[in-house]
Enzyme design. Structure first.
Site, PDB file in Angstrom:
ATOM      1  N   SER A   1       3.868 -92.953 -49.183  1.00  9.44           N
ATOM      2  CA  SER A   1       4.034 -93.275 -47.756  1.00  9.44           C
ATOM      3  C   SER A   1       5.425 -92.792 -47.352  1.00  9.44           C
ATOM      4  O   SER A   1       6.399 -93.525 -47.438  1.00  9.44           O
ATOM      5  CB  SER A   1       3.893 -94.782 -47.539  1.00  9.44           C
ATOM      6  OG  SER A   1       2.662 -95.236 -48.036  1.00  9.44           O
TER       7      SER A   1
ATOM      8  N   LYS B   1      -0.178 -93.454 -41.519  1.00 13.36           N
ATOM      9  CA  LYS B   1      -0.013 -94.483 -42.556  1.00 13.36           C
ATOM     10  C   LYS B   1       1.064 -95.499 -42.159  1.00 13.36           C
ATOM     11  O   LYS B   1       0.882 -96.714 -42.308  1.00 13.36           O
ATOM     12  CB  LYS B   1       0.345 -93.816 -43.886  1.00 13.36           C
ATOM     13  CG  LYS B   1       0.775 -94.744 -44.990  1.00 13.36           C
ATOM     14  CD  LYS B   1      -0.313 -95.716 -45.392  1.00 13.36           C
ATOM     15  CE  LYS B   1       0.199 -96.711 -46.430  1.00 13.36           C
ATOM     16  NZ  LYS B   1      -0.767 -97.783 -46.682  1.00 13.36           N
TER      17      LYS B   1
ATOM     18  N   LYS C   1      10.024-100.623 -45.991  1.00 10.98           N
ATOM     19  CA  LYS C   1      10.267 -99.187 -45.763  1.00 10.98           C
ATOM     20  C   LYS C   1       9.267 -98.637 -44.751  1.00 10.98           C
ATOM     21  O   LYS C   1       9.628 -97.922 -43.817  1.00 10.98           O
ATOM     22  CB  LYS C   1      10.143 -98.453 -47.099  1.00 10.98           C
ATOM     23  CG  LYS C   1      10.146 -96.945 -46.975  1.00 10.98           C
ATOM     24  CD  LYS C   1       9.236 -96.220 -47.972  1.00 10.98           C
ATOM     25  CE  LYS C   1       7.892 -96.774 -48.171  1.00 10.98           C
ATOM     26  NZ  LYS C   1       6.928 -95.988 -48.901  1.00 10.98           N
TER      27      LYS C   1
HETATM   28  P1  NAD Z   1       5.804 -98.165 -57.698  1.00 10.87           P
HETATM   29  O1  NAD Z   1       7.217 -98.554 -57.483  1.00 10.87           O
HETATM   30  O2  NAD Z   1       4.895 -99.039 -58.484  1.00 10.87           O
HETATM   31  O3  NAD Z   1       5.742 -96.698 -58.355  1.00 10.87           O
HETATM   32  C1  NAD Z   1       6.619 -95.650 -58.008  1.00 10.87           C
HETATM   33  C2  NAD Z   1       6.907 -94.859 -59.278  1.00 10.87           C
HETATM   34  O4  NAD Z   1       7.763 -93.760 -58.954  1.00 10.87           O
HETATM   35  C3  NAD Z   1       7.647 -95.694 -60.350  1.00 10.87           C
HETATM   36  O5  NAD Z   1       6.946 -95.651 -61.580  1.00 10.87           O
HETATM   37  C4  NAD Z   1       9.012 -95.011 -60.437  1.00 10.87           C
HETATM   38  O6  NAD Z   1       9.578 -95.052 -61.736  1.00 10.87           O
HETATM   39  C5  NAD Z   1       8.674 -93.597 -60.012  1.00 10.87           C
HETATM   40  N1  NAD Z   1       9.845 -92.861 -59.557  1.00 10.87           N
HETATM   41  C6  NAD Z   1      10.811 -93.280 -58.694  1.00 10.87           C
HETATM   42  N2  NAD Z   1      11.729 -92.319 -58.534  1.00 10.87           N
HETATM   43  C7  NAD Z   1      11.321 -91.260 -59.298  1.00 10.87           C
HETATM   44  C8  NAD Z   1      11.837 -89.969 -59.537  1.00 10.87           C
HETATM   45  N3  NAD Z   1      12.987 -89.536 -58.963  1.00 10.87           N
HETATM   46  N4  NAD Z   1      11.170 -89.142 -60.371  1.00 10.87           N
HETATM   47  C9  NAD Z   1      10.027 -89.560 -60.968  1.00 10.87           C
HETATM   48  N5  NAD Z   1       9.478 -90.783 -60.786  1.00 10.87           N
HETATM   49  C10 NAD Z   1      10.124 -91.613 -59.952  1.00 10.87           C
HETATM   50  O7  NAD Z   1       5.209 -97.899 -56.243  1.00 10.87           O
HETATM   51  P2  NAD Z   1       3.662 -97.889 -55.835  1.00 10.87           P
HETATM   52  O8  NAD Z   1       3.291 -99.257 -55.404  1.00 10.87           O
HETATM   53  O9  NAD Z   1       2.881 -97.142 -56.854  1.00 10.87           O
HETATM   54  O10 NAD Z   1       3.767 -97.001 -54.491  1.00 10.87           O
HETATM   55  C11 NAD Z   1       3.866 -95.576 -54.542  1.00 10.87           C
HETATM   56  C12 NAD Z   1       3.734 -95.074 -53.105  1.00 10.87           C
HETATM   57  O11 NAD Z   1       2.452 -95.438 -52.586  1.00 10.87           O
HETATM   58  C13 NAD Z   1       4.776 -95.664 -52.149  1.00 10.87           C
HETATM   59  O12 NAD Z   1       5.174 -94.676 -51.234  1.00 10.87           O
HETATM   60  C14 NAD Z   1       4.022 -96.799 -51.472  1.00 10.87           C
HETATM   61  O13 NAD Z   1       4.562 -97.105 -50.194  1.00 10.87           O
HETATM   62  C15 NAD Z   1       2.624 -96.226 -51.405  1.00 10.87           C
HETATM   63  N6  NAD Z   1       1.532 -97.206 -51.367  1.00 10.87           N
HETATM   64  C16 NAD Z   1       1.514 -98.277 -52.217  1.00 10.87           C
HETATM   65  C17 NAD Z   1       0.442 -99.180 -52.170  1.00 10.87           C
HETATM   66  C18 NAD Z   1       0.352-100.385 -53.088  1.00 10.87           C
HETATM   67  O14 NAD Z   1      -0.513-101.235 -52.860  1.00 10.87           O
HETATM   68  N7  NAD Z   1       1.173-100.501 -54.117  1.00 10.87           N
HETATM   69  C19 NAD Z   1      -0.593 -98.984 -51.250  1.00 10.87           C
HETATM   70  C20 NAD Z   1      -0.564 -97.861 -50.419  1.00 10.87           C
HETATM   71  C21 NAD Z   1       0.517 -96.982 -50.483  1.00 10.87           C
END
Ligand code: NAD
Length: 316
Positions: A106, A181, A250
């Site tokens: 997102s 989104k 965010k």
């Molecule tokens: P999360 O924090 O569980 O996962 C993010 C991952 O990115 C982590 O494993 C982290 O180590 C990795 N990361 C961060 N910086 C990095 C870098 N520089 N290089 C490589 N890896 C890196 O987050 P999430 O819940 O999986 O969400 C991911 C995206 O999806 C976000 O943008 C979030 O807003 C979106 N999203 C999440 C959900 C949900 O229910 N969790 C639903 C819809 C959308």
């Protein structure tokens, strides 16, 4: 475990960067669908979880860009996507397999537009394809996917996206998926805060929260919060949606910034942002977003849990 098994020459490899709550189940689905999936995450424990799920990882983003023609990103947002994309671009073109990036994070729509233009200069197509449906939808492949990009990009991505989502909606040009989104999540946060408030008022009047929520669910006040979030994560006491308060904060900020960039004041969005920031400061940053009700409960001396809730919490 770094990457051991080199793919067959010419085989199309899908890279997934960001193996967290969303990225890992989505990578797992692509692997189960028969794709040769390679992951990358900067966090060792995320890589270990990927290896346990049978997904090999590379030691660097550059190594992944040399292997994978398509790279899918599930990262916290543009502040991470932009530098990660820059690392892909730094791999010399002759050595780079990657010519297609799908940002399913997102991210911020304005930054996505700018990134799309700069990646195009390096021969890489960017498509934004953020998702709704949470961890449950990621595991089940039932996400809603909001696509920003041109028709050719979507047709290239469609076979892959169909393993991840039940609905693929082409909302517009590059950045439009991220705008859709953020606006969706602003509404989701609005509904959640308003539902929390209504159930607390009801509880103070003497109405069982579970009963009031059920009544609203068959009435005109229903929403994703009354239908899904309240029963599954709040009334149950589980608070385990897998989506953090910080990530939703965010998204709210992206939506209110977008309104500002469009020359609008958006007073309702601003009020939701102010409230979210104020309440979120009273819970842990990585707390589940559904825990946003806890400070309101504390202020009002009630707990919004179902009588049948497995988690018994004392009222304070
Ligand atoms: P999360 O924090 O569980 O996962 C993010 C991952 O990115 C982590 O494993 C982290 O180590 C990795 N990361 C961060 N910086 C990095 C870098 N520089 N290089 C490589 N890896 C890196 O987050 P999430 O819940 O999986 O969400 C991911 C995206 O999806 C976000 O943008 C979030 O807003 C979106 N999203 C999440 C959900 C949900 O229910 N969790 C639903 C819809 C959308």
């Amino acid at each position: 475990m770094s990457d051991q098994n080199q793919p067959e020459p010419g085989a199309s490899v899908i890279g997934v960067i960001g193996l967290g709550n969303m990225g890992l189940p989505m990578a797992t689905r692509l692997r189960a669908a028969g794709y040769d999936v390679r992951g990358y995450d900067r966090d060792d424990s995320a890589c270990a979880a990927a290896h346990a799920a049978g997904i090999a990882t590379t030691e660097s983003i550059a190594a992944l860009a040399r292997l994978a023609s398509t790279i899918v990103m599930l990262l916290p947002g543009s502040h991470v996507v932009d530098p990660v994309a820059a690392e892909i671009v730094r791999v010399p073109r002759a050595e780079r397999a990657c010519d297609f990036v799908i940002d399913m994070s997102s991210s911020s729509p304005g930054r996505t537009r700018a990134l799309g233009a700069s990646l195009a200069e390096s021969g890489i197509t960017l498509m934004d394809a953020p998702v709704s449906g949470g961890v449950t939808g990621a595991r089940a492949g039932t996400l809603t996917i909001m696509v920003g990009g041109d028709d050719a990009a979507l047709e290239r991505a469609r076979p892959l996206l169909e393993h991840l989502g039940a609905r693929v909606i082409h909302v517009g040009a590059t950045g439009a998926g991220h705008a859709a989104k953020a606006l969706n999540n602003l509404l989701s946060a609005t509904h959640l805060l308003a539902t929390n408030e209504a159930l607390i008022v009801g509880a103070r009047f003497g109405i069982e929260p579970e009963v009031l929520n059920a009544a609203i669910n068959v009435s005109s006040g229903r929403s994703g919060s009354t239908d899904n979030k309240m029963p599954r994560f709040v009334l149950s006491g589980a608070f385990d949606s897998g989506f953090s308060s910080a990530l939703l904060a965010k998204d709210i900020g992206i939506a209110t910034n977008l309104a500002n960039e469009m020359g609008m004041d958006a007073p309702i969005g601003r009020a939701v942002e102010e409230w979210w920031v104020r309440l979120a400061a009273q819970i842990e940053p990585d707390a589940d977003h559904t825990e946003i009700i806890r400070p309101l409960e504390a202020d009002n001396g009630v707990h919004i849990r179902a009588r049948s809730s497995a988690v018994a919490e004392p009222t304070s």
